[in-house]
Design a protein around this motif. Structure first.
Motif, PDB file in Angstrom:
ATOM      1  N   LYS A 137     -19.579 -25.567  -5.587  1.00  0.00           N
ATOM      2  CA  LYS A 137     -19.080 -24.241  -5.952  1.00  0.00           C
ATOM      3  C   LYS A 137     -20.220 -23.214  -5.922  1.00  0.00           C
ATOM      4  O   LYS A 137     -20.024 -22.090  -5.456  1.00  0.00           O
ATOM      5  CB  LYS A 137     -18.386 -24.277  -7.311  1.00  0.00           C
ATOM      6  CG  LYS A 137     -17.078 -25.054  -7.264  1.00  0.00           C
ATOM      7  CD  LYS A 137     -16.199 -24.886  -8.483  1.00  0.00           C
ATOM      8  CE  LYS A 137     -16.788 -25.299  -9.778  1.00  0.00           C
ATOM      9  NZ  LYS A 137     -15.812 -25.304 -10.889  1.00  0.00           N
ATOM     10  N   GLU A 138     -21.394 -23.595  -6.397  1.00  0.00           N
ATOM     11  CA  GLU A 138     -22.555 -22.700  -6.345  1.00  0.00           C
ATOM     12  C   GLU A 138     -22.928 -22.372  -4.901  1.00  0.00           C
ATOM     13  O   GLU A 138     -23.220 -21.219  -4.571  1.00  0.00           O
ATOM     14  CB  GLU A 138     -23.755 -23.328  -7.065  1.00  0.00           C
ATOM     15  CG  GLU A 138     -23.619 -23.375  -8.557  1.00  0.00           C
ATOM     16  CD  GLU A 138     -24.776 -24.101  -9.229  1.00  0.00           C
ATOM     17  OE1 GLU A 138     -25.853 -24.241  -8.593  1.00  0.00           O
ATOM     18  OE2 GLU A 138     -24.610 -24.530 -10.392  1.00  0.00           O
ATOM     19  N   PHE A 139     -22.926 -23.379  -4.032  1.00  0.00           N
ATOM     20  CA  PHE A 139     -23.240 -23.171  -2.623  1.00  0.00           C
ATOM     21  C   PHE A 139     -22.241 -22.212  -1.987  1.00  0.00           C
ATOM     22  O   PHE A 139     -22.622 -21.256  -1.313  1.00  0.00           O
ATOM     23  CB  PHE A 139     -23.236 -24.509  -1.873  1.00  0.00           C
ATOM     24  CG  PHE A 139     -23.212 -24.364  -0.380  1.00  0.00           C
ATOM     25  CD1 PHE A 139     -24.348 -23.979   0.318  1.00  0.00           C
ATOM     26  CD2 PHE A 139     -22.042 -24.581   0.328  1.00  0.00           C
ATOM     27  CE1 PHE A 139     -24.327 -23.811   1.692  1.00  0.00           C
ATOM     28  CE2 PHE A 139     -22.007 -24.432   1.710  1.00  0.00           C
ATOM     29  CZ  PHE A 139     -23.146 -24.042   2.389  1.00  0.00           C
ATOM     30  N   LEU A 140     -20.953 -22.444  -2.189  1.00  0.00           N
ATOM     31  CA  LEU A 140     -19.932 -21.586  -1.590  1.00  0.00           C
ATOM     32  C   LEU A 140     -20.047 -20.153  -2.108  1.00  0.00           C
ATOM     33  O   LEU A 140     -19.951 -19.199  -1.327  1.00  0.00           O
ATOM     34  CB  LEU A 140     -18.534 -22.143  -1.879  1.00  0.00           C
ATOM     35  CG  LEU A 140     -18.183 -23.462  -1.193  1.00  0.00           C
ATOM     36  CD1 LEU A 140     -16.870 -24.018  -1.749  1.00  0.00           C
ATOM     37  CD2 LEU A 140     -18.118 -23.297   0.318  1.00  0.00           C
ATOM     38  N   ALA A 141     -20.253 -19.995  -3.401  1.00  0.00           N
ATOM     39  CA  ALA A 141     -20.363 -18.655  -3.991  1.00  0.00           C
ATOM     40  C   ALA A 141     -21.591 -17.906  -3.475  1.00  0.00           C
ATOM     41  O   ALA A 141     -21.561 -16.678  -3.341  1.00  0.00           O
ATOM     42  CB  ALA A 141     -20.405 -18.758  -5.516  1.00  0.00           C
ATOM     43  N   ALA A 142     -22.656 -18.625  -3.150  1.00  0.00           N
ATOM     44  CA  ALA A 142     -23.870 -17.994  -2.640  1.00  0.00           C
ATOM     45  C   ALA A 142     -23.814 -17.748  -1.137  1.00  0.00           C
ATOM     46  O   ALA A 142     -24.344 -16.746  -0.646  1.00  0.00           O
ATOM     47  CB  ALA A 142     -25.076 -18.874  -2.970  1.00  0.00           C
ATOM     48  N   MET A 143     -23.159 -18.629  -0.396  1.00  0.00           N
ATOM     49  CA  MET A 143     -23.182 -18.562   1.061  1.00  0.00           C
ATOM     50  C   MET A 143     -22.084 -17.677   1.653  1.00  0.00           C
ATOM     51  O   MET A 143     -22.311 -16.917   2.579  1.00  0.00           O
ATOM     52  CB  MET A 143     -23.071 -19.986   1.625  1.00  0.00           C
ATOM     53  CG  MET A 143     -23.234 -20.123   3.119  1.00  0.00           C
ATOM     54  SD  MET A 143     -21.714 -20.012   4.097  1.00  0.00           S
ATOM     55  CE  MET A 143     -20.673 -21.234   3.372  1.00  0.00           C
ATOM     56  N   LEU A 144     -20.869 -17.778   1.144  1.00  0.00           N
ATOM     57  CA  LEU A 144     -19.745 -17.091   1.788  1.00  0.00           C
ATOM     58  C   LEU A 144     -19.805 -15.559   1.738  1.00  0.00           C
ATOM     59  O   LEU A 144     -19.262 -14.918   2.637  1.00  0.00           O
ATOM     60  CB  LEU A 144     -18.420 -17.618   1.250  1.00  0.00           C
ATOM     61  CG  LEU A 144     -18.088 -19.027   1.753  1.00  0.00           C
ATOM     62  CD1 LEU A 144     -16.793 -19.545   1.141  1.00  0.00           C
ATOM     63  CD2 LEU A 144     -18.016 -19.083   3.269  1.00  0.00           C
ATOM     64  N   PRO A 145     -20.468 -14.941   0.772  1.00  0.00           N
ATOM     65  CA  PRO A 145     -20.598 -13.480   0.846  1.00  0.00           C
ATOM     66  C   PRO A 145     -21.375 -12.986   2.073  1.00  0.00           C
ATOM     67  O   PRO A 145     -21.306 -11.806   2.412  1.00  0.00           O
ATOM     68  CB  PRO A 145     -21.337 -13.118  -0.448  1.00  0.00           C
ATOM     69  CG  PRO A 145     -20.951 -14.196  -1.400  1.00  0.00           C
ATOM     70  CD  PRO A 145     -20.896 -15.452  -0.543  1.00  0.00           C
ATOM     71  N   ASN A 146     -22.074 -13.875   2.768  1.00  0.00           N
ATOM     72  CA  ASN A 146     -22.780 -13.503   3.997  1.00  0.00           C
ATOM     73  C   ASN A 146     -21.836 -13.288   5.170  1.00  0.00           C
ATOM     74  O   ASN A 146     -22.257 -12.820   6.228  1.00  0.00           O
ATOM     75  CB  ASN A 146     -23.808 -14.583   4.363  1.00  0.00           C
ATOM     76  CG  ASN A 146     -24.892 -14.696   3.314  1.00  0.00           C
ATOM     77  OD1 ASN A 146     -25.473 -13.709   2.909  1.00  0.00           O
ATOM     78  ND2 ASN A 146     -25.134 -15.907   2.858  1.00  0.00           N
ATOM     79  N   PHE A 147     -20.566 -13.641   4.994  1.00  0.00           N
ATOM     80  CA  PHE A 147     -19.572 -13.519   6.060  1.00  0.00           C
ATOM     81  C   PHE A 147     -18.584 -12.414   5.699  1.00  0.00           C
ATOM     82  O   PHE A 147     -18.133 -12.318   4.561  1.00  0.00           O
ATOM     83  CB  PHE A 147     -18.847 -14.850   6.271  1.00  0.00           C
ATOM     84  CG  PHE A 147     -19.776 -15.941   6.725  1.00  0.00           C
ATOM     85  CD1 PHE A 147     -20.054 -16.108   8.070  1.00  0.00           C
ATOM     86  CD2 PHE A 147     -20.390 -16.770   5.806  1.00  0.00           C
ATOM     87  CE1 PHE A 147     -20.927 -17.095   8.496  1.00  0.00           C
ATOM     88  CE2 PHE A 147     -21.267 -17.758   6.215  1.00  0.00           C
ATOM     89  CZ  PHE A 147     -21.538 -17.918   7.564  1.00  0.00           C
ATOM     90  N   LEU A 148     -18.248 -11.577   6.685  1.00  0.00           N
ATOM     91  CA  LEU A 148     -17.318 -10.478   6.447  1.00  0.00           C
ATOM     92  C   LEU A 148     -15.884 -10.973   6.309  1.00  0.00           C
ATOM     93  O   LEU A 148     -15.076 -10.362   5.608  1.00  0.00           O
ATOM     94  CB  LEU A 148     -17.413  -9.465   7.590  1.00  0.00           C
ATOM     95  CG  LEU A 148     -18.808  -8.865   7.827  1.00  0.00           C
ATOM     96  CD1 LEU A 148     -18.785  -7.955   9.031  1.00  0.00           C
ATOM     97  CD2 LEU A 148     -19.287  -8.138   6.583  1.00  0.00           C
ATOM     98  N   ALA A 149     -15.557 -12.046   7.013  1.00  0.00           N
ATOM     99  CA  ALA A 149     -14.219 -12.633   6.956  1.00  0.00           C
ATOM    100  C   ALA A 149     -14.298 -14.074   7.437  1.00  0.00           C
ATOM    101  O   ALA A 149     -15.203 -14.435   8.202  1.00  0.00           O
ATOM    102  CB  ALA A 149     -13.252 -11.841   7.830  1.00  0.00           C
TER     103      ALA A 149
END
Length: 144
Positions: A58-70
């Protein structure tokens, strides 16, 4: 011929995988607690991601996915084998993602992978106990 119980189990497992996709695509990390077991092991390393327990994931997803617009997780072609209160599955995932560079120029990243899952029934509900990704392809299409 499949029994009614096995048909029900397979449908519940497929719904579980859809709930995973919706949780990730809507960034509702808390919903993953309803998808995975408390002791789950999740390995995204084949596609360059993390490997570890649910909290670390969950920490990884929360940190990584904001780097993608969609992004979207499109799942299909599930092969599920049920054995009582355990099951295994192999499911295709097509994961298109929009990325932008420092100047705002967008590119489309296409990720194709398989989810290799181990499922268990916990208190009458199916959960993912182990998820591994198997890489199919990763391709970045530059914008024009």
């Amino acid at each position: 011929m499949l029994s009614l119980q096995e048909i029900s189990d397979r449908m519940e497992i497929q719904d579980l995988m859809v709930r995973y996709s919706h949780a990730v695509d809507t960034r509702q990390w808390g919903l993953l607690d309803e998808v995975f077991t408390a002791d789950a092991y999740i390995d995204y390393s084949a596609m360059g991601g993390s490997a570890g327990d649910l909290g670390a994931t969950k920490e990884f997803l929360a940190a990584m996915l904001p780097n993608f617009l969609a992004f979207q997780h499109l799942i299909s072609n599930s092969s599920i084998s049920v054995d009582g209160d355990t099951a295994t599955g192999r499911t295709l995932c097509h994961n298109p993602m929009i990325v932008a560079d420092a100047e705002g120029k967008q590119s489309l990243m296409l990720c194709g992978l398989w989810y290799l899952d181990t499922f268990v029934r916990v208190d009458g509900q199916w959960r993912i106990q182990r998820r591994e990704e198997e890489k199919g392809y990763m391709f970045v299409a530059p914008s024009a």
